[in-house]
Design a protein around this motif. Structure first.
Motif: not given
Length: 594
Positions: A250-252, A255-258, A287-291, A336-341
């Motif tokens: 969750g923190l990580a 961090a991607n949003i922050g 979008v990646g975090v929401l998914v 990695v998964f987000n980039t591929i998607a």
């Protein structure tokens, strides 16, 4: 705007956050300081002192990497983004090496503004940069804090004793990485008392709720402006057995949003391309975090399955051993998964950014503003100097436009064209001042010998180009206004001047600008090699004029002849200035012989 950005710098935010922590921590933990078993002051000193060393180490590591490989990686990034997949791979590699996704974004923006890369191509690079930024977390998952002072000592010695620049840069990297792990160790040690502090353990238990962990990670990252710091603290807490994998994920994710806040702050007041790149970063991460929000448990299972485990350990000891690497792996897998998607939707992300932030209209009443100079790029001098070359090219284009108006002004006796030339010089003066101010900021950075040479060359080139523009605006324009007042027809000598000599000088101006903007030695040599031909043209024109003056002439004819001689002289001076420009880029062996 400038005041806000100054207020929101990383050191200021850490200081503010630290003061707030000291003020609210006793109450938040349910007791006053005197009755507490927890020494909040000692805890705060350990946490924020360790965080300061950690962030300082990251900056040193990043600075050393930028000095050692910035130019090479810039070239790689400009050439390896022909398609979205290659762009993502290149973005991941460059960010992993530079240890900063923000630096990669600065590079991308400079390429977009220079026309080397489209916004749609940049989306793939930005997606890849997210993967590259997780390499820091992978490094931090190795718990080597006990040995951190060894690279600190070696790096310090290399940085301050070595004379070779590449050794100094390697020393900066070693010193930085040592401070990163040493800061991690201090933070971990400071958090040890929290193991038995009930209010904090209750708070950590609530962090297992994904939304709360994401919110906390986003908030802290936006405050310290470093996603690596947030993930680093999560790993430090996990090393002490304080943090579960789900809470760490969750923190990580937060961090991607922050970290997008940093990108948005950096884009404030910047060219439209910089803002759009920041918007792409925000859209992709949110979008990646929401998914992934409903699938955090699934992500935790994958991270656990691929991470090494100490089967002999149990309880808190097992958590302390296994969870740090699992958090680092989950962070990497997420990106990695987000980039591929999403790699197939780069065009959509780019279009959304363009819709959300359309092209800015020119400000009313503003003559001209710099287009390529981005203060964020000053952190990477090689990139900032490239931006100066692009802005110099823009200044040179205006100077060429001034020069290009001369034939119409003379042959058609156009006073309007002379006034246009004078107005264009105001634009040149504004850009010259902006370039000098930007070069002054670059000078404050630690430059390599090559960067120092480029810096000096660009200062000299800017002065020479501005002198050329002034020659056209003051001396040539004044001369042309005198010429236009004459009622006589344009003489054959004047026509020859503009048919032959002017064309040679005008081509020299274009080539000289090109030689500086593109660091083009061939263009520089072409300017230098025009010397003999121009000298012959001047000699032939002056001889022709002397022959005319040798006859009996009326007063008006003599005045016209004097103007024509002055015109030839000023054309020659213009070529001298362009030749001075060309010598900056030309090979030293050639310059010594001319």
């Amino acid at each position: 705007m400038t005041y806000l950005k100054t207020l929101l710098t990383r050191p200021a935010l850490i200081f503010i956050f630290g003061i707030l922590f000291l003020l609210v921590a006793p109450g938040a933990f349910g007791a006053d300081l005197p009755g507490n078993n927890l020494d909040v002051l000692q805890l705060a000193m350990g946490l924020f002192g360790g965080l300061a060393l950690f962030l300082g180490g990251l900056d040193l590591l990043s600075e050393g990497l930028k000095k050692a490989a910035g130019e090479t990686l810039k070239t790689l990034l400009s050439k390896m983004t022909t398609n979205r997949f290659l762009g993502a791979i290149t973005g991941a590699f460059v960010t992993a090496v530079l240890n900063s996704s923000s630096v990669t974004t600065v590079l991308v923006v400079s390429f977009i503004t220079a026309g080397v890369m489209t916004l749609a191509q940049s989306v793939g690079v930005i997606m890849g940069a997210n993967i590259g930024s997780t390499m820091t977390a992978q490094l931090l998952a190795f718990n080597i804090a006990a040995y951190a002072l060894l690279p600190v000592a070696i790096g310090f010695f290399m940085t301050f004793v070595a004379k070779r620049e590449n050794v100094k840069h390697a020393g900066m990297m070693l010193l930085g990485i040592g401070l990163v792990f040493y800061g991690m160790g201090i933070m971990s040690e400071a958090m040890t008392p929290l193991r038995t502090y009930e209010p904090f353990m209750v708070f950590l238990e609530s962090m297992k709720r994904p939304l709360l962990g994401i919110l906390a990670g986003a908030l802290f990252t936006s405050l310290v402006q470093s996603s690596a710091a947030t993930v680093g603290i999560a790993i430090a807490m996990a090393t002490e057995g304080l943090l579960s994998l789900e809470a760490g994920i969750g923190l990580a994710l937060g961090a991607n949003i922050g970290t997008c806040v940093t990108a948005l702050l950096a884009a404030m007041g910047k060219p439209v391309e910089a803002v759009r790149a920041a918007i792409v970063h925000v859209l992709f991460n949110i979008v990646g975090v929401l998914v992934w929000l409903p699938f955090i448990g699934f992500l935790a299972d994958i991270a656990t399955a691929i991470s090494p485990a100490q089967e002999a350990l149990e309880g808190a000891a097992k958590m302390a051993s296994d969870v740090p690497r699992q958090i680092a792996n989950a962070n990497t897998l997420f990106n990695v998964f987000n980039t591929i998607a999403f790699i197939g939707f780069t065009g959509i992300f780019a279009r959304l950014a363009e819709i959300l932030f359309p092209e800015k209209k020119e400000k009313a009443g503003v003559i001209i503003e710099p287009k390529y100079l981005d203060e964020a790029a000053v952190e990477v001098p090689s990139i900032a100097l490239e931006q100066v070359r692009q802005e110099f090219g823009r200044m040179g284009k205006i100077t060429c436009e001034m020069f290009g108006g001369l034939p119409d002004a003379v042959l058609n006796k156009s006073k309007e064209q002379v006034n246009r030339i004078i107005e264009l010089d105001d634009k040149v003066d504004i850009l010259e001042a902006a370039i000098f101010g930007f070069l002054g900021k670059i000078r404050q950075r630690l430059l390599t010998a090559e960067e120092s040479k480029a810096h000096q060359d660009l200062m000299t080139a800017t002065v020479s180009l501005e002198n050329l523009a002034d020659l056209v605006e003051t001396e040539l324009s004044g001369l042309l206004l005198r010429f236009i007042k004459k009622e006589r027809q344009v003489s054959e000598t004047t026509r020859l001047v503009f048919k032959e000599l002017y064309q040679e000088v005008y081509q020299s101006v274009e080539l000289a600008v090109q030689s500086i903007q593109n660091n083009d030695q061939h263009a520089a040599l072409a300017v230098i090699n025009k010397k003999e031909n121009i000298a012959q043209l001047v000699e032939r024109l002056m001889a022709r004029k002397a022959e005319v003056l040798g006859r009996d002439q009326a007063g008006d004819e003599l005045e016209t002849a004097r103007i024509e001689i002055s015109l030839i002289d000023k054309m020659t001076r213009a070529y001298t200035l362009t030749r001075r420009l060309a010598k900056i880029t030309a090979p030293p062996e050639i310059v010594r012989n001319v």
